[in-house]
Design a protein around this motif. Sequence first.
Motif, PDB file in Angstrom:
ATOM      1  N   GLY A  38      -9.601  -4.798 -10.241  1.00  0.00           N
ATOM      2  CA  GLY A  38      -8.270  -4.216 -10.335  1.00  0.00           C
ATOM      3  C   GLY A  38      -7.713  -3.721  -9.021  1.00  0.00           C
ATOM      4  O   GLY A  38      -6.704  -3.007  -8.996  1.00  0.00           O
ATOM      5  N   ALA A  39      -8.336  -4.100  -7.918  1.00  0.00           N
ATOM      6  CA  ALA A  39      -7.945  -3.551  -6.623  1.00  0.00           C
ATOM      7  C   ALA A  39      -6.493  -3.874  -6.270  1.00  0.00           C
ATOM      8  O   ALA A  39      -5.725  -2.982  -5.891  1.00  0.00           O
ATOM      9  N   TYR A  40      -6.114  -5.136  -6.387  1.00  0.00           N
ATOM     10  CA  TYR A  40      -4.724  -5.499  -6.056  1.00  0.00           C
ATOM     11  C   TYR A  40      -3.757  -4.811  -7.013  1.00  0.00           C
ATOM     12  O   TYR A  40      -2.714  -4.283  -6.611  1.00  0.00           O
ATOM     13  N   LEU A  41      -4.091  -4.802  -8.279  1.00  0.00           N
ATOM     14  CA  LEU A  41      -3.221  -4.225  -9.297  1.00  0.00           C
ATOM     15  C   LEU A  41      -2.957  -2.743  -9.024  1.00  0.00           C
ATOM     16  O   LEU A  41      -1.805  -2.286  -8.973  1.00  0.00           O
ATOM     17  N   HIS A  42      -4.017  -1.987  -8.806  1.00  0.00           N
ATOM     18  CA  HIS A  42      -3.877  -0.545  -8.660  1.00  0.00           C
ATOM     19  C   HIS A  42      -3.304  -0.146  -7.306  1.00  0.00           C
ATOM     20  O   HIS A  42      -2.452   0.748  -7.230  1.00  0.00           O
ATOM     21  N   GLU A  43      -3.760  -0.801  -6.238  1.00  0.00           N
ATOM     22  CA  GLU A  43      -3.323  -0.389  -4.908  1.00  0.00           C
ATOM     23  C   GLU A  43      -1.867  -0.764  -4.647  1.00  0.00           C
ATOM     24  O   GLU A  43      -1.145  -0.022  -3.980  1.00  0.00           O
ATOM     25  N   VAL A  44      -1.423  -1.903  -5.153  1.00  0.00           N
ATOM     26  CA  VAL A  44      -0.016  -2.274  -5.003  1.00  0.00           C
ATOM     27  C   VAL A  44       0.861  -1.320  -5.806  1.00  0.00           C
ATOM     28  O   VAL A  44       1.928  -0.880  -5.346  1.00  0.00           O
ATOM     29  N   ALA A  45       0.431  -0.951  -7.011  1.00  0.00           N
ATOM     30  CA  ALA A  45       1.223  -0.053  -7.864  1.00  0.00           C
ATOM     31  C   ALA A  45       1.461   1.291  -7.193  1.00  0.00           C
ATOM     32  O   ALA A  45       2.527   1.899  -7.359  1.00  0.00           O
ATOM     33  N   LYS A  46       0.481   1.778  -6.415  1.00  0.00           N
ATOM     34  CA  LYS A  46       0.636   3.065  -5.740  1.00  0.00           C
ATOM     35  C   LYS A  46       1.731   3.027  -4.676  1.00  0.00           C
ATOM     36  O   LYS A  46       2.368   4.043  -4.403  1.00  0.00           O
ATOM     37  N   ARG A  47       1.907   1.866  -4.054  1.00  0.00           N
ATOM     38  CA  ARG A  47       2.740   1.781  -2.869  1.00  0.00           C
ATOM     39  C   ARG A  47       4.038   0.994  -3.064  1.00  0.00           C
ATOM     40  O   ARG A  47       4.976   1.132  -2.282  1.00  0.00           O
ATOM     41  N   ALA A  48       4.079   0.156  -4.069  1.00  0.00           N
ATOM     42  CA  ALA A  48       5.250  -0.704  -4.288  1.00  0.00           C
ATOM     43  C   ALA A  48       5.473  -0.903  -5.779  1.00  0.00           C
ATOM     44  O   ALA A  48       5.214  -1.990  -6.314  1.00  0.00           O
ATOM     45  N   PRO A  49       5.970   0.132  -6.491  1.00  0.00           N
ATOM     46  CA  PRO A  49       6.118   0.018  -7.948  1.00  0.00           C
ATOM     47  C   PRO A  49       7.154  -1.008  -8.388  1.00  0.00           C
ATOM     48  O   PRO A  49       7.187  -1.366  -9.571  1.00  0.00           O
ATOM     49  N   HIS A  50       7.971  -1.504  -7.455  1.00  0.00           N
ATOM     50  CA  HIS A  50       8.948  -2.530  -7.826  1.00  0.00           C
ATOM     51  C   HIS A  50       8.302  -3.898  -7.966  1.00  0.00           C
ATOM     52  O   HIS A  50       8.934  -4.839  -8.460  1.00  0.00           O
ATOM     53  N   LEU A  51       7.035  -4.025  -7.548  1.00  0.00           N
ATOM     54  CA  LEU A  51       6.329  -5.301  -7.652  1.00  0.00           C
ATOM     55  C   LEU A  51       5.564  -5.369  -8.973  1.00  0.00           C
ATOM     56  O   LEU A  51       4.731  -4.506  -9.264  1.00  0.00           O
TER      57      LEU A  51
END
Length: 296
Positions: free
Chosen positions: A138-151
């Motif tokens: 889940g690394a990509y899923l969680h880390e992107v969500a923290k920094r770019a919620p529009h993605l």
Amino acid sequence: MIGVFDSGHGGLTILSALSRRLPRQRFIYLGDHANAPYGQRSPEEILALTQVGVARLFGLGCTLVILACNTAAAVALRRLQQEWLPLAYPNHRCLGVLVPMIEEIAQNPWHAVASPADGLRRREVLGVFATPATVASGAYLHEVAKRAPHLAVFQQACDDLAGLIEAGAPEDRLMQSVAAHVAALDRQLGGVPVDTVVLGCTHYPLVEHLFRAVLPDRTRIVSQPQRTADALTAYLFRHPEMKSFGPVPAALRCFTTGDPARATQLASAFLAGHPAGNKVAFESLPQHLTGHVEYA
């Protein structure tokens, strides 16, 4: 010296970008071909194998090691940094390819968090092709969500692709695999177009042309090797003690835990059509590094 570690020869795409960006820096590459691929192994196996590989590179004189393997970076890096290095190698460092990719995708530094304005940006779709272990982390899923919620992140586990690349499968077989995984991502999206794709395994740039052939023309494919090279260059400016520059371009040394002739043959065949070039020759590990290594 700086070590570059991968489960096989996919990390040569990273090594090539690093050596082009930092031609006078001395690099040593280690491919764990005897245990490749890592993508379907358990987290504990991945941690143990990665730790052994990093320790072997330290044994070859490296003080900094880059995990040029998304699976190892996603599953093992944090535990190595927090639990192992401070006790076993307090003056050594280990970095991974995942952080630069998250920063590139999110357009935010690793230690940043999303602002309220980020949630108002146009919604975009990000597709991540990766190994089953990387997807499960889940690394990509969680880390992107923290920094770019529009993605909106959609992951597609490619259970066979890294293994096919390692085994030297013919291009038509590789195309079948790539096309099947792209079709599976399309089914997840239900007809919604994908804006950006991440090839979340360093083996996959070796077949990037196949992804390009089956993805829509409008879809951007993010380059992991170049982004990693940029990140390492910035890191060395902040930590000059980790540099080991010579007066002339440094020769690359590549080691394998498997058969050097076989590793050289396969890597050279794949790199022949890749910007990395095809001048690579693997050596066996020195005898004192091939025996049993204790896990922490």
